[in-house]
Design a protein around this motif. Structure first.
Motif, PDB file in Angstrom:
ATOM      1  N   ALA A 156       6.154  37.034 112.558  1.00 29.18           N
ATOM      2  CA  ALA A 156       5.008  36.875 113.449  1.00 29.18           C
ATOM      3  C   ALA A 156       5.462  36.432 114.830  1.00 29.18           C
ATOM      4  O   ALA A 156       6.351  35.587 114.972  1.00 29.18           O
ATOM      5  CB  ALA A 156       4.016  35.860 112.877  1.00 29.18           C
ATOM      6  N   VAL A 157       4.833  37.023 115.836  1.00 29.33           N
ATOM      7  CA  VAL A 157       5.021  36.625 117.228  1.00 29.33           C
ATOM      8  C   VAL A 157       3.630  36.448 117.824  1.00 29.33           C
ATOM      9  O   VAL A 157       2.785  37.343 117.722  1.00 29.33           O
ATOM     10  CB  VAL A 157       5.807  37.679 118.028  1.00 29.33           C
ATOM     11  N   HIS A 158       3.390  35.300 118.453  1.00 29.19           N
ATOM     12  CA  HIS A 158       2.065  35.031 119.007  1.00 29.19           C
ATOM     13  C   HIS A 158       2.202  34.236 120.307  1.00 29.19           C
ATOM     14  O   HIS A 158       2.937  33.248 120.369  1.00 29.19           O
ATOM     15  CB  HIS A 158       1.210  34.245 118.007  1.00 29.19           C
ATOM     16  N   GLY A 159       1.507  34.698 121.325  1.00 32.48           N
ATOM     17  CA  GLY A 159       1.471  33.965 122.589  1.00 32.48           C
ATOM     18  C   GLY A 159       2.824  33.804 123.249  1.00 32.48           C
ATOM     19  O   GLY A 159       3.055  32.803 123.946  1.00 32.48           O
ATOM     20  N   SER A 160       3.728  34.745 123.073  1.00 28.57           N
ATOM     21  CA  SER A 160       5.089  34.612 123.590  1.00 28.57           C
ATOM     22  C   SER A 160       5.406  35.689 124.619  1.00 28.57           C
ATOM     23  O   SER A 160       4.675  36.674 124.758  1.00 28.57           O
ATOM     24  CB  SER A 160       6.097  34.683 122.428  1.00 28.57           C
ATOM     25  N   PHE A 174       9.795  28.905 115.688  1.00 24.67           N
ATOM     26  CA  PHE A 174      10.122  28.497 117.057  1.00 24.67           C
ATOM     27  C   PHE A 174       8.803  28.363 117.820  1.00 24.67           C
ATOM     28  O   PHE A 174       7.990  29.298 117.853  1.00 24.67           O
ATOM     29  CB  PHE A 174      11.009  29.531 117.754  1.00 24.67           C
ATOM     30  N   LYS A 175       8.622  27.192 118.440  1.00 24.50           N
ATOM     31  CA  LYS A 175       7.384  26.945 119.173  1.00 24.50           C
ATOM     32  C   LYS A 175       7.711  26.339 120.531  1.00 24.50           C
ATOM     33  O   LYS A 175       8.548  25.430 120.630  1.00 24.50           O
ATOM     34  CB  LYS A 175       6.476  26.001 118.376  1.00 24.50           C
ATOM     35  N   VAL A 180      19.504  37.541 106.972  1.00 29.52           N
ATOM     36  CA  VAL A 180      18.732  36.328 106.722  1.00 29.52           C
ATOM     37  C   VAL A 180      17.678  36.599 105.655  1.00 29.52           C
ATOM     38  O   VAL A 180      17.027  37.646 105.651  1.00 29.52           O
ATOM     39  CB  VAL A 180      18.065  35.835 108.016  1.00 29.52           C
ATOM     40  N   SER A 181      17.514  35.649 104.757  1.00 25.16           N
ATOM     41  CA  SER A 181      16.458  35.708 103.757  1.00 25.16           C
ATOM     42  C   SER A 181      15.582  34.478 103.946  1.00 25.16           C
ATOM     43  O   SER A 181      16.058  33.346 103.826  1.00 25.16           O
ATOM     44  CB  SER A 181      17.060  35.722 102.341  1.00 25.16           C
ATOM     45  N   ALA A 182      14.301  34.701 104.248  1.00 26.63           N
ATOM     46  CA  ALA A 182      13.413  33.580 104.551  1.00 26.63           C
ATOM     47  C   ALA A 182      11.976  33.966 104.250  1.00 26.63           C
ATOM     48  O   ALA A 182      11.613  35.146 104.297  1.00 26.63           O
ATOM     49  CB  ALA A 182      13.555  33.172 106.017  1.00 26.63           C
ATOM     50  N   PRO A 183      11.127  32.978 103.934  1.00 31.67           N
ATOM     51  CA  PRO A 183       9.701  33.278 103.728  1.00 31.67           C
ATOM     52  C   PRO A 183       9.029  33.835 104.970  1.00 31.67           C
ATOM     53  O   PRO A 183       7.996  34.498 104.879  1.00 31.67           O
ATOM     54  CB  PRO A 183       9.106  31.923 103.336  1.00 31.67           C
ATOM     55  N   GLY A 184       9.616  33.549 106.136  1.00 27.90           N
ATOM     56  CA  GLY A 184       9.038  34.078 107.355  1.00 27.90           C
ATOM     57  C   GLY A 184       9.802  33.638 108.583  1.00 27.90           C
ATOM     58  O   GLY A 184      10.569  32.678 108.555  1.00 27.90           O
ATOM     59  N   ILE A 185       9.605  34.372 109.681  1.00 32.07           N
ATOM     60  CA  ILE A 185      10.132  34.005 110.997  1.00 32.07           C
ATOM     61  C   ILE A 185       8.974  34.084 111.973  1.00 32.07           C
ATOM     62  O   ILE A 185       8.291  35.111 112.044  1.00 32.07           O
ATOM     63  CB  ILE A 185      11.282  34.920 111.445  1.00 32.07           C
ATOM     64  N   THR A 186       8.742  33.013 112.724  1.00 28.93           N
ATOM     65  CA  THR A 186       7.597  32.943 113.625  1.00 28.93           C
ATOM     66  C   THR A 186       8.038  32.466 115.000  1.00 28.93           C
ATOM     67  O   THR A 186       8.816  31.509 115.115  1.00 28.93           O
ATOM     68  CB  THR A 186       6.520  31.990 113.068  1.00 28.93           C
ATOM     69  N   GLY A 206      18.670  22.210 106.773  1.00 25.66           N
ATOM     70  CA  GLY A 206      17.361  22.401 106.177  1.00 25.66           C
ATOM     71  C   GLY A 206      16.203  22.333 107.137  1.00 25.66           C
ATOM     72  O   GLY A 206      15.050  22.533 106.748  1.00 25.66           O
ATOM     73  N   GLN A 207      16.485  22.044 108.422  1.00 26.30           N
ATOM     74  CA  GLN A 207      15.394  22.008 109.404  1.00 26.30           C
ATOM     75  C   GLN A 207      15.139  23.427 109.900  1.00 26.30           C
ATOM     76  O   GLN A 207      16.014  24.080 110.457  1.00 26.30           O
ATOM     77  CB  GLN A 207      15.754  21.111 110.592  1.00 26.30           C
ATOM     78  N   THR A 208      13.932  23.926 109.715  1.00 23.98           N
ATOM     79  CA  THR A 208      13.581  25.289 110.128  1.00 23.98           C
ATOM     80  C   THR A 208      12.484  25.317 111.180  1.00 23.98           C
ATOM     81  O   THR A 208      12.051  26.395 111.585  1.00 23.98           O
ATOM     82  CB  THR A 208      13.128  26.107 108.906  1.00 23.98           C
ATOM     83  N   TYR A 209      12.022  24.142 111.627  1.00 22.70           N
ATOM     84  CA  TYR A 209      10.994  24.076 112.666  1.00 22.70           C
ATOM     85  C   TYR A 209      11.641  23.596 113.956  1.00 22.70           C
ATOM     86  O   TYR A 209      12.219  22.502 114.013  1.00 22.70           O
ATOM     87  CB  TYR A 209       9.875  23.128 112.248  1.00 22.70           C
ATOM     88  N   PHE A 210      11.558  24.453 114.998  1.00 25.01           N
ATOM     89  CA  PHE A 210      12.170  24.131 116.284  1.00 25.01           C
ATOM     90  C   PHE A 210      11.107  24.230 117.372  1.00 25.01           C
ATOM     91  O   PHE A 210      10.533  25.301 117.591  1.00 25.01           O
ATOM     92  CB  PHE A 210      13.338  25.068 116.586  1.00 25.01           C
ATOM     93  N   GLU A 211      10.877  23.109 118.028  1.00 28.39           N
ATOM     94  CA  GLU A 211       9.866  23.065 119.084  1.00 28.39           C
ATOM     95  C   GLU A 211      10.503  22.609 120.390  1.00 28.39           C
ATOM     96  O   GLU A 211      11.260  21.632 120.431  1.00 28.39           O
ATOM     97  CB  GLU A 211       8.737  22.105 118.707  1.00 28.39           C
ATOM     98  N   GLY A 212      10.225  23.365 121.452  1.00 31.93           N
ATOM     99  CA  GLY A 212      10.688  22.975 122.782  1.00 31.93           C
ATOM    100  C   GLY A 212      12.182  23.104 123.002  1.00 31.93           C
ATOM    101  O   GLY A 212      12.733  22.464 123.897  1.00 31.93           O
TER     102      GLY A 212
END
Length: 481
Positions: free
Chosen positions: A119-123, A80-81, A93-99, A55-61
């Motif tokens: 969304a892709v930003h600053g990558s 992904f940050k 994949v079915s998801a509200p979003g991929i960033t 259930g973890q969908t936030y990945f940083e570093g």
């Protein structure tokens, strides 16, 4: 606990790898390979997929190698940050979003998936591919360095809510595909075949069938502020390719170092703002659909805003407005004239004049003014288009002259028996001889018209003089240029 500290000040709670201060997700490539060799790749993938399924969908570093997320449904956006990933593939994949935010990715592939937003930003991304993606919000790729962008068979599935409709704006909040402020771009392709993508998918056990390819559909495709790679080896390549796209198109602040093409697309109110193409631009089998506001405001500025240093080709295109056809054909004509190919320029000049003639007929005039305009248009078609295609075809006046003088008029004289000669009896060749003499205005006097023949002979004399003038003018224009 892992020593990695998130931006919010909290530390990662995963257990670190033995001999390191970091967990499998956060340990850098060099350190992980030094401790575990190739085994670190498997550990990273297992740790990532385990956290994702939990259930973890936030990945940083995080540092990942080759990751495949298949047949997965997420309740929250996958983010992904500040991450480093060699290859990531989302399949089914079915998801509200991929960033992806401030991340570095080698290859990013989204295949056969349903998303709210992407969304892709600053990558920094080498290759970004969206294939058969259905999105209900928007696709934004902004402020990043992306070498290759390929979007195939992707379509907007939402209704599109107008957030600025009450103020008269046409733009909507959803349904947009926007590529903006990108650096080091080598190619942007919409529905372009990409052999390397097929190879990547097959390496992950996916064999996409070409029979399912479809158009890319969005309320708007906005490509703006793109900095293309200036390497000389890309100068002669197609840098922007839009094929089978359906929706609005906006090209703004582009300096395309190479060629551009828009093929087999359906464009609604296309805009070209401060766009410069150093090579050629090709419009082929494309439909242009503009409303009244677009025809009045945007269309007249296209020749000024779209600067093409090479050639402009407009082939097999459709226009819902003759005025739009006139502007595009004029743009193509000027480009070919500037580069010295007058034969091709003449072809576009003819199409431009035909569109201009039809555009005048489409005005809102009523009554006597409309009747006069129709008569003027018919006169122009008869004496300018039919005879010589507006001065671009020197063969047509010769063929018309020969057919009329040697067949049509002699046949009229023969049927009406309206020519008399010295010998008294007249054969068809005598009528043909009289027709030639009349058309060239020689008038030897051995044959003369009677009755209705005088009217026919007068018309033929005028016709002959006019056609010779047309031929000489067109011939001189053709070979004196």
């Amino acid at each position: 606990m892992c020593e990695y500290t998130y931006e919010n000040g909290k530390k990662c709670r995963l257990k670190p790898i033995e001999g390191s201060a970091y967990c499998p997700l956060h340990i850098p490539y060099d350190e992980g390979e030094k401790l575990l060799g190739d085994e670190i790749k498997r550990l990273k993938e297992e740790a990532f997929l385990k956290r994702l399924r939990a259930g973890q969908t936030y990945f940083e570093g995080v540092y990942l190698y080759d990751v495949k997320v298949s047949d997965f449904k997420a309740e929250k956006p996958i983010v992904f940050k500040n991450s480093h990933i060699r290859t990531v593939l989302f399949d089914g994949v079915s998801a509200p979003g991929i960033t992806f935010h401030n991340s570095t990715v080698g290859r990013l592939v989204v295949f056969e998936s349903e998303l709210g937003a992407f969304a892709v930003h600053g990558s920094r991304i080498f290759g970004l591919n969206l294939l058969r993606v259905r999105f209900s919000n928007s696709v934004y790729i902004r402020s990043s360095s992306v070498r290759y962008v390929m979007i195939n068979s992707t379509e907007y599935t939402g209704g599109g809510e107008g957030d600025e409709r009450e103020y008269g704006e046409r733009r909507t909040a959803t349904g947009r595909i926007e590529l903006s402020d990108l650096d080091e771009v080598r190619r942007i392709g919409i529905n372009v075949r990409y052999p390397l993508l097929r190879k990547i998918l097959e390496e992950h056990g996916i064999k996409p069938s070409e029979s399912r390819e479809r158009a890319v559909k969005a309320t708007a495709l906005a490509i703006r502020d793109i900095s293309f790679d200036q390497s000389a080896r890309f100068k002669r390549q197609v840098r922007l390719s839009i094929r089978r796209f359906h929706g609005g198109l906006v090209l703004e602040n582009l300096n395309i170092f190479g060629h551009a093409e828009i093929l087999a697309s359906w464009l609604r109110n296309p805009e070209f703002v401060h766009t410069r193409v150093m090579g050629n631009i090709i419009f082929r089998k494309t439909s242009f659909h503009g409303d009244f506001a677009w025809n009045s405001t945007v269309l007249p500025n296209i020749p000024v805003e779209l600067n093409v240093e090479g050639f402009v080709e407009v082939e097999d295109c459709r226009f819902n407005s003759h005025r739009a056809a006139e502007v595009l054909y004029r743009l193509a004509r000027i480009s070919w004239e500037r580069n010295g190919d007058f034969e091709r320029a003449d072809r576009y000049y003819y199409l431009e004049m035909v569109a201009k003639r039809k555009s005048r007929l489409g005005g809102r005039r009523r009554g006597i003014k409309r009747l006069l305009m129709r008569m003027e248009s018919a006169f122009e078609w008869l004496f300018a288009d039919l005879t010589c295609k507006y001065g671009t075809d020197w063969k047509r006046p010769i063929l018309i002259w020969l057919a009329a003088v040697n067949v049509f008029f002699p046949l009229l004289f023969f049927l009406t028996r309206s020519v008399e000669g010295i010998s008294g009896s007249m054969g068809f060749l005598d009528y043909e001889y009289f027709s030639v003499v009349t058309a060239t205005t020689l008038g030897y006097g051995d044959y003369h018209p009677i009755g209705v023949g005088r009217v026919i002979a007068s018309l033929e004399a005028l016709f002959g003089m006019f056609m010779w003038a047309v031929f000489l003018t067109v011939f001189a224009r053709k070979y004196m240029r």
